[in-house]
Scaffold this motif. Structure first.
Motif, PDB file in Angstrom:
ATOM      1  N   PHE A  44       0.728  -1.575  -0.083  1.00  0.00           N
ATOM      2  CA  PHE A  44       0.224  -0.323   0.211  1.00  0.00           C
ATOM      3  C   PHE A  44       0.871   1.136   0.290  1.00  0.00           C
ATOM      4  O   PHE A  44       0.598   2.132  -1.012  1.00  0.00           O
ATOM      5  CB  PHE A  44      -0.464   0.170   0.750  1.00  0.00           C
ATOM      6  N   PHE A  45       2.014   0.830   1.173  1.00  0.00           N
ATOM      7  CA  PHE A  45       2.449   2.125   0.713  1.00  0.00           C
ATOM      8  C   PHE A  45       3.189   2.564  -0.119  1.00  0.00           C
ATOM      9  O   PHE A  45       3.795   4.001  -0.906  1.00  0.00           O
ATOM     10  CB  PHE A  45       3.392   1.898   2.041  1.00  0.00           C
ATOM     11  N   GLU A  46       4.074   2.081  -0.882  1.00  0.00           N
ATOM     12  CA  GLU A  46       4.321   2.164  -1.631  1.00  0.00           C
ATOM     13  C   GLU A  46       3.772   2.530  -3.599  1.00  0.00           C
ATOM     14  O   GLU A  46       4.382   3.109  -3.729  1.00  0.00           O
ATOM     15  CB  GLU A  46       4.987   0.320  -2.588  1.00  0.00           C
ATOM     16  N   ASN A  47       2.416   1.631  -3.420  1.00  0.00           N
ATOM     17  CA  ASN A  47       1.606   2.123  -4.314  1.00  0.00           C
ATOM     18  C   ASN A  47       1.398   3.491  -4.193  1.00  0.00           C
ATOM     19  O   ASN A  47       0.993   4.876  -4.556  1.00  0.00           O
ATOM     20  CB  ASN A  47       0.310   1.442  -4.553  1.00  0.00           C
ATOM     21  N   TYR A  48       0.655   3.744  -2.890  1.00  0.00           N
ATOM     22  CA  TYR A  48       0.434   5.421  -3.082  1.00  0.00           C
ATOM     23  C   TYR A  48       1.787   6.762  -3.361  1.00  0.00           C
ATOM     24  O   TYR A  48       1.439   7.551  -3.190  1.00  0.00           O
ATOM     25  CB  TYR A  48       0.181   5.365  -1.608  1.00  0.00           C
ATOM     26  N   CYS A  49       2.685   6.242  -2.434  1.00  0.00           N
ATOM     27  CA  CYS A  49       4.404   7.239  -2.806  1.00  0.00           C
ATOM     28  C   CYS A  49       4.254   7.201  -4.151  1.00  0.00           C
ATOM     29  O   CYS A  49       4.511   8.405  -4.237  1.00  0.00           O
ATOM     30  CB  CYS A  49       5.574   6.331  -1.912  1.00  0.00           C
ATOM     31  N   SER A  50       4.170   5.987  -5.219  1.00  0.00           N
ATOM     32  CA  SER A  50       4.290   6.073  -6.591  1.00  0.00           C
ATOM     33  C   SER A  50       3.566   6.678  -7.587  1.00  0.00           C
ATOM     34  O   SER A  50       3.424   7.663  -8.159  1.00  0.00           O
ATOM     35  CB  SER A  50       4.499   4.759  -6.968  1.00  0.00           C
ATOM     36  N   GLY A  51       2.277   6.458  -6.946  1.00  0.00           N
ATOM     37  CA  GLY A  51       1.176   7.319  -7.500  1.00  0.00           C
ATOM     38  C   GLY A  51       0.969   8.406  -6.798  1.00  0.00           C
ATOM     39  O   GLY A  51       0.532   9.645  -7.908  1.00  0.00           O
ATOM     40  N   ASN A  52       1.396   8.879  -6.202  1.00  0.00           N
ATOM     41  CA  ASN A  52       1.102  10.689  -5.605  1.00  0.00           C
ATOM     42  C   ASN A  52       2.384  11.243  -6.019  1.00  0.00           C
ATOM     43  O   ASN A  52       3.054  12.551  -5.013  1.00  0.00           O
ATOM     44  CB  ASN A  52       0.894  10.606  -4.697  1.00  0.00           C
ATOM     45  N   ASP A  53       3.070  10.908  -6.368  1.00  0.00           N
ATOM     46  CA  ASP A  53       4.780  11.532  -6.266  1.00  0.00           C
ATOM     47  C   ASP A  53       5.663  12.303  -5.089  1.00  0.00           C
ATOM     48  O   ASP A  53       6.130  12.662  -5.194  1.00  0.00           O
ATOM     49  CB  ASP A  53       4.472  12.470  -7.702  1.00  0.00           C
ATOM     50  N   ILE A  54       5.985  11.277  -4.518  1.00  0.00           N
ATOM     51  CA  ILE A  54       6.196  11.316  -3.355  1.00  0.00           C
ATOM     52  C   ILE A  54       7.393  10.684  -2.948  1.00  0.00           C
ATOM     53  O   ILE A  54       7.601   9.514  -3.023  1.00  0.00           O
ATOM     54  CB  ILE A  54       5.058  10.342  -2.066  1.00  0.00           C
ATOM     55  N   PRO A  55       8.715  11.027  -2.720  1.00  0.00           N
ATOM     56  CA  PRO A  55      10.038  10.474  -2.328  1.00  0.00           C
ATOM     57  C   PRO A  55       9.606   9.675  -1.367  1.00  0.00           C
ATOM     58  O   PRO A  55       9.025   9.699  -0.325  1.00  0.00           O
ATOM     59  CB  PRO A  55      10.775  11.414  -1.995  1.00  0.00           C
ATOM     60  N   SER A  56      10.257   8.100  -1.550  1.00  0.00           N
ATOM     61  CA  SER A  56       9.956   7.871  -0.460  1.00  0.00           C
ATOM     62  C   SER A  56      11.069   6.181  -0.332  1.00  0.00           C
ATOM     63  O   SER A  56      11.860   6.216  -1.416  1.00  0.00           O
ATOM     64  CB  SER A  56       8.418   7.115  -0.264  1.00  0.00           C
ATOM     65  N   LEU A  57      10.444   5.425   0.628  1.00  0.00           N
ATOM     66  CA  LEU A  57      11.986   5.137   1.721  1.00  0.00           C
ATOM     67  C   LEU A  57      11.001   3.225   1.914  1.00  0.00           C
ATOM     68  O   LEU A  57      10.566   3.816   3.061  1.00  0.00           O
ATOM     69  CB  LEU A  57      13.303   5.163   2.043  1.00  0.00           C
ATOM     70  N   SER A  58      11.147   2.605   1.497  1.00  0.00           N
ATOM     71  CA  SER A  58      10.661   1.425   2.799  1.00  0.00           C
ATOM     72  C   SER A  58      12.057   0.879   3.023  1.00  0.00           C
ATOM     73  O   SER A  58      13.044   0.427   2.037  1.00  0.00           O
ATOM     74  CB  SER A  58      10.157   0.584   1.528  1.00  0.00           C
ATOM     75  N   LEU A  59      12.209   0.695   3.841  1.00  0.00           N
ATOM     76  CA  LEU A  59      13.203  -0.341   5.214  1.00  0.00           C
ATOM     77  C   LEU A  59      13.333  -1.152   5.288  1.00  0.00           C
ATOM     78  O   LEU A  59      14.122  -2.013   5.895  1.00  0.00           O
ATOM     79  CB  LEU A  59      13.613   1.024   7.072  1.00  0.00           C
ATOM     80  N   ARG A  60      12.150  -1.844   4.508  1.00  0.00           N
ATOM     81  CA  ARG A  60      12.029  -3.353   5.036  1.00  0.00           C
ATOM     82  C   ARG A  60      13.035  -4.127   4.892  1.00  0.00           C
ATOM     83  O   ARG A  60      13.946  -5.016   5.561  1.00  0.00           O
ATOM     84  CB  ARG A  60      10.868  -3.630   4.549  1.00  0.00           C
ATOM     85  N   LYS A  61      13.453  -3.958   3.591  1.00  0.00           N
ATOM     86  CA  LYS A  61      15.006  -4.877   2.858  1.00  0.00           C
ATOM     87  C   LYS A  61      15.592  -4.869   3.647  1.00  0.00           C
ATOM     88  O   LYS A  61      16.616  -5.467   4.110  1.00  0.00           O
ATOM     89  CB  LYS A  61      14.272  -4.794   1.304  1.00  0.00           C
ATOM     90  N   TYR A  62      16.095  -3.378   3.839  1.00  0.00           N
ATOM     91  CA  TYR A  62      17.725  -3.162   4.536  1.00  0.00           C
ATOM     92  C   TYR A  62      17.549  -3.618   6.033  1.00  0.00           C
ATOM     93  O   TYR A  62      18.086  -4.664   5.983  1.00  0.00           O
ATOM     94  CB  TYR A  62      16.996  -1.773   4.471  1.00  0.00           C
ATOM     95  N   PHE A  63      16.394  -4.470   6.491  1.00  0.00           N
ATOM     96  CA  PHE A  63      16.708  -4.514   7.898  1.00  0.00           C
ATOM     97  C   PHE A  63      16.178  -5.678   7.603  1.00  0.00           C
ATOM     98  O   PHE A  63      16.328  -6.202   9.155  1.00  0.00           O
ATOM     99  CB  PHE A  63      15.400  -3.897   8.776  1.00  0.00           C
ATOM    100  N   ILE A  64      15.773  -6.646   6.924  1.00  0.00           N
ATOM    101  CA  ILE A  64      16.086  -7.632   6.326  1.00  0.00           C
ATOM    102  C   ILE A  64      17.660  -8.027   5.966  1.00  0.00           C
ATOM    103  O   ILE A  64      17.723  -9.455   7.193  1.00  0.00           O
ATOM    104  CB  ILE A  64      15.415  -7.973   5.110  1.00  0.00           C
ATOM    105  N   ARG A  65      17.767  -8.077   5.299  1.00  0.00           N
ATOM    106  CA  ARG A  65      19.404  -8.160   5.421  1.00  0.00           C
ATOM    107  C   ARG A  65      20.141  -7.781   6.690  1.00  0.00           C
ATOM    108  O   ARG A  65      21.011  -8.650   7.107  1.00  0.00           O
ATOM    109  CB  ARG A  65      19.656  -6.890   4.687  1.00  0.00           C
ATOM    110  N   LEU A  66      20.018  -6.700   7.875  1.00  0.00           N
ATOM    111  CA  LEU A  66      20.749  -6.702   8.944  1.00  0.00           C
ATOM    112  C   LEU A  66      20.247  -7.461  10.092  1.00  0.00           C
ATOM    113  O   LEU A  66      21.029  -8.115  10.561  1.00  0.00           O
ATOM    114  CB  LEU A  66      20.303  -4.767   9.479  1.00  0.00           C
ATOM    115  N   SER A  67      18.733  -7.581  10.207  1.00  0.00           N
ATOM    116  CA  SER A  67      18.712  -9.179  10.739  1.00  0.00           C
ATOM    117  C   SER A  67      19.044 -10.433  10.857  1.00  0.00           C
ATOM    118  O   SER A  67      19.596 -10.872  11.363  1.00  0.00           O
ATOM    119  CB  SER A  67      16.626  -9.407  10.582  1.00  0.00           C
TER     120      SER A  67
END
Length: 109
Positions: A44-67
């Motif tokens: 939802f986050f990524e769709n909303y941000c891309s659909g509204n031209d909002i600079p965004s960052l999901s930290l999920r993949k980064y934290f998966i690597r860190l975990s």
């Protein structure tokens, strides 16, 4: 968010004032340890941000690597290390998008 409609109204006001909204998806332990390639909130986050031209960052993949390297809290709140790592990634986004030190505008001189 109160609702998507409220968020869209707020977003219009923010952009209308000349500000640039930046959204960051902060993962929960469930997000980090989920076997799914993407969780619903992140999608939802990524769709909303891309659909509204909002600079965004999901930290999920980064934290998966860190975990995988260091572990991740399985419950409760992040510790200072997780906050620092999130802040570093947000700073990188702001630098890469030119928002941390935007060029001076002619009207600001």
């Amino acid at each position: 968010l109160r609702s998507v409609a409220d968020a869209s109204t707020d977003l219009s006001a923010v952009k209308g004032a000349g500000a640039v909204p930046v959204f960051v998806y902060l993962p929960t332990p469930f997000d980090v340890y989920s076997p799914l390639p993407q969780v619903n909130g992140e999608a939802f986050f990524e769709n909303y941000c891309s659909g509204n031209d909002i600079p965004s960052l999901s930290l999920r993949k980064y934290f998966i690597r860190l975990s995988r390297l260091y572990g991740f809290p399985t419950h409760g709140h992040w510790d200072p290390k997780e906050h620092l790592r999130a802040a570093e990634q947000i700073k990188n986004l702001l630098n890469e998008s030119g928002l941390l030190n935007p060029p001076e505008r002619a009207g600001d001189l």
